[in-house]
Design a protein around this motif. Structure first.
Motif, PDB file in Angstrom:
ATOM      1  N   SER A  20       0.859  -1.189   0.000  1.00 17.45           N
ATOM      2  CA  SER A  20       0.000   0.000   0.000  1.00 17.45           C
ATOM      3  C   SER A  20       0.887   1.227   0.000  1.00 17.45           C
ATOM      4  O   SER A  20       1.957   1.249   0.613  1.00 17.45           O
ATOM      5  N   ALA A  71      -6.308  10.891   1.853  1.00 18.52           N
ATOM      6  CA  ALA A  71      -7.363  10.128   1.186  1.00 18.52           C
ATOM      7  C   ALA A  71      -6.950   9.753  -0.233  1.00 18.52           C
ATOM      8  O   ALA A  71      -7.281   8.664  -0.727  1.00 18.52           O
ATOM      9  N   GLU A  74      -3.468   7.227   0.570  1.00 19.69           N
ATOM     10  CA  GLU A  74      -3.585   6.068   1.451  1.00 19.69           C
ATOM     11  C   GLU A  74      -5.011   5.550   1.610  1.00 19.69           C
ATOM     12  O   GLU A  74      -5.205   4.486   2.201  1.00 19.69           O
ATOM     13  N   GLY A  75      -5.988   6.319   1.166  1.00 19.70           N
ATOM     14  CA  GLY A  75      -7.373   5.883   1.323  1.00 19.70           C
ATOM     15  C   GLY A  75      -8.107   6.664   2.399  1.00 19.70           C
ATOM     16  O   GLY A  75      -7.508   7.334   3.241  1.00 19.70           O
ATOM     17  N   ARG A  76      -9.422   6.545   2.349  1.00 21.24           N
ATOM     18  CA  ARG A  76     -10.254   7.339   3.270  1.00 21.24           C
ATOM     19  C   ARG A  76     -10.097   6.899   4.723  1.00 21.24           C
ATOM     20  O   ARG A  76     -10.186   7.714   5.635  1.00 21.24           O
ATOM     21  N   ARG A  77      -9.887   5.619   4.933  1.00 22.30           N
ATOM     22  CA  ARG A  77      -9.757   5.143   6.313  1.00 22.30           C
ATOM     23  C   ARG A  77      -8.546   5.762   6.993  1.00 22.30           C
ATOM     24  O   ARG A  77      -8.638   6.250   8.125  1.00 22.30           O
TER      25      ARG A  77
END
Length: 357
Positions: A20, A71, A74-77
């Motif tokens: 990731s 976001a 790495e993404g929303r989480r």
């Protein structure tokens, strides 16, 4: 004869490792620097004169920028986690800035008059418009009043907490807990009025004394001691109590020899913090002690000053020399509270349970 067919087809390639994308560690600092620069630019361009407004704009930009960049990479989480962390740091900074401003202002304005003369002289025969004088009489009053209040409130508060934790069952314990909670929120002026009505009106005692002020301070100090001691006693493991009782030790001796020594560090810290809490009270002193410009070492007779009341009195004079003395006394009071907190931390570390290897 059966022919054996050997499969010589190449094996499928191993699946690539899951990976990731991660932002570099310096990303928050870079976002913060950019947010500060843009916030200052917006504040200056909009003609905002307050630097606090500039800081709030930079804070909003920092949180929004952290979410947007995280976001996307790495993404929303992870972005939500980064926003929560940013808000925690923002709240920490918002709490530290007023504290730093308070200390910096007090030191800059009070250090000019803080010297040996200021600490060893009173305001006797010193006009309010003249420079000079000191807080020696106020220091004596504060030490005596707070000391008497501690002697009264600390034992009562500690024994009340022991009762609530070790013996408290039924309606009596519930009522005691209720009144402790009520006393925690009682304004200082109410405690002063209560002692004024009982000490002066009902008992008909002398119109002013440091002891009367100590009684009001003890009322304010007691619930703080009860609550802090109660929480420290609850942290003592029940296994220690059960082991002592299993050896046939009476409960009262278990409390005095096992429970209280284990929690003594936290109890001492709570008492010191309670002393710091009442050291800055001026309303009960104004009602019960009246204040004085003279040195009065007898807390049971005659008016007596204190550092909070001296600050209020000097600032009310409305002239530059009095303002300087007020800031100097405020610096002395802050130093007094700081010393108490350092002593509390030292006692807590000294009495902390030692773990063997």
């Amino acid at each position: 004869m059966t022919d054996t067919v050997i499969d010589t087809a190449p094996a499928p390639a191993a699946s690539p490792r899951l990976a990731s994308r991660r932002l570099p560690r310096w990303t928050p600092l870079a976002i913060a620097a950019g947010a500060v620069a843009v916030g200052c630019g917006i504040g200056a361009g909009a003609g905002l004169s307050s630097h606090i407004q500039w800081g709030l704009i930079a804070l909003i930009l920092f949180v929004a920028g952290s979410y947007a960049i995280t976001a996307r990479v790495e993404g929303r989480r992870q972005a939500k986690d980064r926003v929560a962390t940013s808000l925690v740091w923002a709240c920490f900074i918002l709490a530290v800035v007023p504290l730093y401003s308070l200390v910096e202002t007090t030191v800059s304005k009070g250090a000019g008059v803080l010297d040996g003369t200021f600490l060893t002289h009173s305001m006797n025969n010193v006009l309010t418009l003249d420079a000079g004088g000191g807080v020696y009489h106020a220091i004596i009053g504060t030490l005596e009043q707070v000391g008497i209040a501690t002697v009264i409130a600390a034992p009562i508060g500690i024994f009340t907490a022991i009762y609530l934790v070790e013996y408290g069952r039924g309606n009596l314990a519930k009522w005691v807990t209720f009144f402790v909670d009520v006393m925690t929120g009682v304004p200082s002026i109410v405690a002063g009025l209560f002692i004024l009505s009982v000490w002066f009106v009902v008992m008909g005692k002398a119109p002013a004394s440091g002891f009367a002020g100590s009684l009001a301070l003890a009322i304010l100090m007691m619930p703080v001691v009860v609550r802090s001691t109660e929480e420290m006693l609850k942290l003592v493991p029940n296994e220690l109590r059960e082991a002592s009782l299993a050896l046939g030790v009476p409960k009262w001796r278990t409390i005095t020899k096992v429970v209280v020594p284990t929690a003594i560090g936290g109890i001492s810290t709570g008492v010191m913090l309670a002393i710091a809490r009442i050291a800055g009270e001026s309303a009960p002193i104004a009602l019960l002690v009246f204040g004085s410009n003279l040195i009065n070492t007898n807390p049971f007779s005659g008016p007596q000053s204190s550092l909070p009341y001296f600050i209020y009195q000097q600032y009310g004079n409305g002239n530059d020399p009095s303002y300087a003395r007020a800031w100097g006394a405020a610096l002395v009071l802050i130093a007094f509270v700081m010393i108490l907190n350092l002593v509390a931390r030292g006692i807590a570390r000294w009495k902390a349970p030692k773990t063997g290897r």
